[in-house]
Design a protein around this motif. Structure first.
Motif, PDB file in Angstrom:
ATOM      1  N   SER A 230       0.812  -1.212   0.000  1.00 40.87           N
ATOM      2  CA  SER A 230       0.000   0.000   0.000  1.00 40.87           C
ATOM      3  C   SER A 230       0.845   1.262   0.000  1.00 40.87           C
ATOM      4  O   SER A 230       1.994   1.262   0.461  1.00 40.87           O
ATOM      5  CB  SER A 230      -0.904   0.001   1.241  1.00 40.87           C
ATOM      6  OG  SER A 230      -1.763   1.095   1.245  1.00 40.87           O
ATOM      7  N   GLU A 231       0.252   2.316  -0.512  1.00 36.55           N
ATOM      8  CA  GLU A 231       0.743   3.657  -0.239  1.00 36.55           C
ATOM      9  C   GLU A 231       0.032   4.159   1.010  1.00 36.55           C
ATOM     10  O   GLU A 231      -0.944   3.552   1.468  1.00 36.55           O
ATOM     11  CB  GLU A 231       0.482   4.570  -1.438  1.00 36.55           C
ATOM     12  CG  GLU A 231       1.256   4.155  -2.683  1.00 36.55           C
ATOM     13  CD  GLU A 231       1.089   5.130  -3.832  1.00 36.55           C
ATOM     14  OE1 GLU A 231       0.245   6.052  -3.704  1.00 36.55           O
ATOM     15  OE2 GLU A 231       1.792   4.971  -4.847  1.00 36.55           O
ATOM     16  N   ILE A 232       0.509   5.259   1.572  1.00 35.48           N
ATOM     17  CA  ILE A 232      -0.098   5.826   2.769  1.00 35.48           C
ATOM     18  C   ILE A 232      -1.200   6.801   2.354  1.00 35.48           C
ATOM     19  O   ILE A 232      -0.908   7.837   1.756  1.00 35.48           O
ATOM     20  CB  ILE A 232       0.939   6.557   3.637  1.00 35.48           C
ATOM     21  CG1 ILE A 232       2.115   5.641   3.989  1.00 35.48           C
ATOM     22  CG2 ILE A 232       0.277   7.111   4.898  1.00 35.48           C
ATOM     23  CD1 ILE A 232       1.782   4.547   4.954  1.00 35.48           C
ATOM     24  N   PRO A 233      -2.465   6.504   2.622  1.00 34.80           N
ATOM     25  CA  PRO A 233      -3.537   7.444   2.258  1.00 34.80           C
ATOM     26  C   PRO A 233      -3.461   8.705   3.121  1.00 34.80           C
ATOM     27  O   PRO A 233      -3.239   8.629   4.335  1.00 34.80           O
ATOM     28  CB  PRO A 233      -4.822   6.662   2.564  1.00 34.80           C
ATOM     29  CG  PRO A 233      -4.394   5.233   2.746  1.00 34.80           C
ATOM     30  CD  PRO A 233      -2.993   5.277   3.238  1.00 34.80           C
ATOM     31  N   SER A 234      -3.660   9.855   2.520  1.00 32.91           N
ATOM     32  CA  SER A 234      -3.598  11.108   3.272  1.00 32.91           C
ATOM     33  C   SER A 234      -4.747  11.217   4.270  1.00 32.91           C
ATOM     34  O   SER A 234      -4.651  11.921   5.269  1.00 32.91           O
ATOM     35  CB  SER A 234      -3.633  12.305   2.314  1.00 32.91           C
ATOM     36  OG  SER A 234      -4.839  12.314   1.566  1.00 32.91           O
TER      37      SER A 234
END
Length: 293
Positions: A230-234
């Motif tokens: 995953s990327e880090i969701p804002s």
């Protein structure tokens, strides 16, 4: 038919070499008013214990904490006995109930806590139950709106997930309705086969914690979740009021949250901590996240 029996607090606690434990699972069939089974078989580490519907006829149980804690030789499958505490509407505390029961097998039941509407504490309930498989589902605790403590709930459940080529996912709505959830430290700590993304993944997705207005402690929640792709969701930590407006997070402890999540990738959003006005500890938050840029 013993209608007077209500309390078996630590009845066989620390009877480590109990040899007759396999014959005890039906001992409460005619005790309908039983309420306290805390520590029933606590630390019976060498006793051969059968996973069974121990409390099938005991609707009044309120306290089952540590009932089978560290019963390493408990054997049986949740596929065969999925409703051990299901429907126990008076149960408030089930912390450490099966913690350390590494011999339990089978898929995590999708309705395990169904009907446990008074339940408040499930700390460490399945901790180190490494033989449990299957997926995380919202329905497992969907009607448990009074849950306050869920620290280390699935910690060390290294068998959950692990289906080749499949995204297990922690559901988008897993934390919906958890208005009273205060602590979820280490909840998925060490679930290294669970393959999932952080939510919200898309702009149209609702963030995980929007209803968790009392959530204060999330340290080590995803530690060593090595298959978190995953990327880090804002908007990961967004919390909403009743009108859907973003409000300040109540989170005060978040140390080691992604410690060892080596497959988390991408940039760290500049506004990730905007609502973290009460946080005191972020030590080791991204420790070992080698693919962040």
């Amino acid at each position: 038919n013993n209608t007077k029996l209500t309390n078996v607090y630590h009845l066989f606690s620390s009877c480590k070499n109990l040899e007759t434990a396999t014959n005890l699972s039906n001992m409460f069939l005619t005790t309908p008013n039983l309420t306290i089974v805390e520590g029933l078989m606590n630390q019976c580490s060498n006793a051969l214990i059968k996973l069974d519907n121990w409390f099938e006829n005991n609707p009044n149980i309120t306290n089952a904490r540590y009932a089978f804690y560290n019963c390493k030789n408990m054997i049986g499958s949740l596929n065969e006995y999925p409703h051990i505490i299901t429907g126990k509407s008076k149960l408030t505390n089930a912390e450490y109930m099966f913690s350390g029961c590494s011999g339990i097998s089978g898929d995590l039941p999708s309705d395990y806590f169904k009907g446990c509407t008074a339940l408040q504490n499930i700390n460490n309930h399945f901790q180190d139950c490494s033989g449990i498989t299957g997926s995380i589902t919202t329905s497992i605790w969907e009607d448990c709106s009074n849950i306050t403590y869920a620290n280390y709930l699935f910690s060390g459940c290294s068998g959950i997930g692990g289906i080749s080529g499949a995204m297990q996912e922690i559901p988008k709505d897993f934390f919906r309705g958890k208005f009273n959830l205060s602590e979820a430290m280490g909840m998925f700590d060490g679930c290294r086969q669970l393959t999932f993304s952080l939510m919200p993944k898309e702009d149209t997705d609702i963030p995980w914690f929007v209803d968790c207005r009392k959530l204060s402690k999330i340290s080590y929640m995803f530690r060593n979740c090595q298959n978190c792709y995953s990327e880090i969701p804002s908007r990961l930590f967004e919390v909403w009021d009743n009108d859907g407006n973003v409000i300040e997070s109540f989170i005060s402890e978040a140390s080691g949250l992604f410690n060892g999540c080596r497959l988390i990738q991408g940039e760290i959003p500049g506004n990730l901590f905007d609502k973290f006005v009460k946080v005191r500890d972020l030590s080791n938050f991204f420790n070992g996240c080698e693919n962040l840029v």
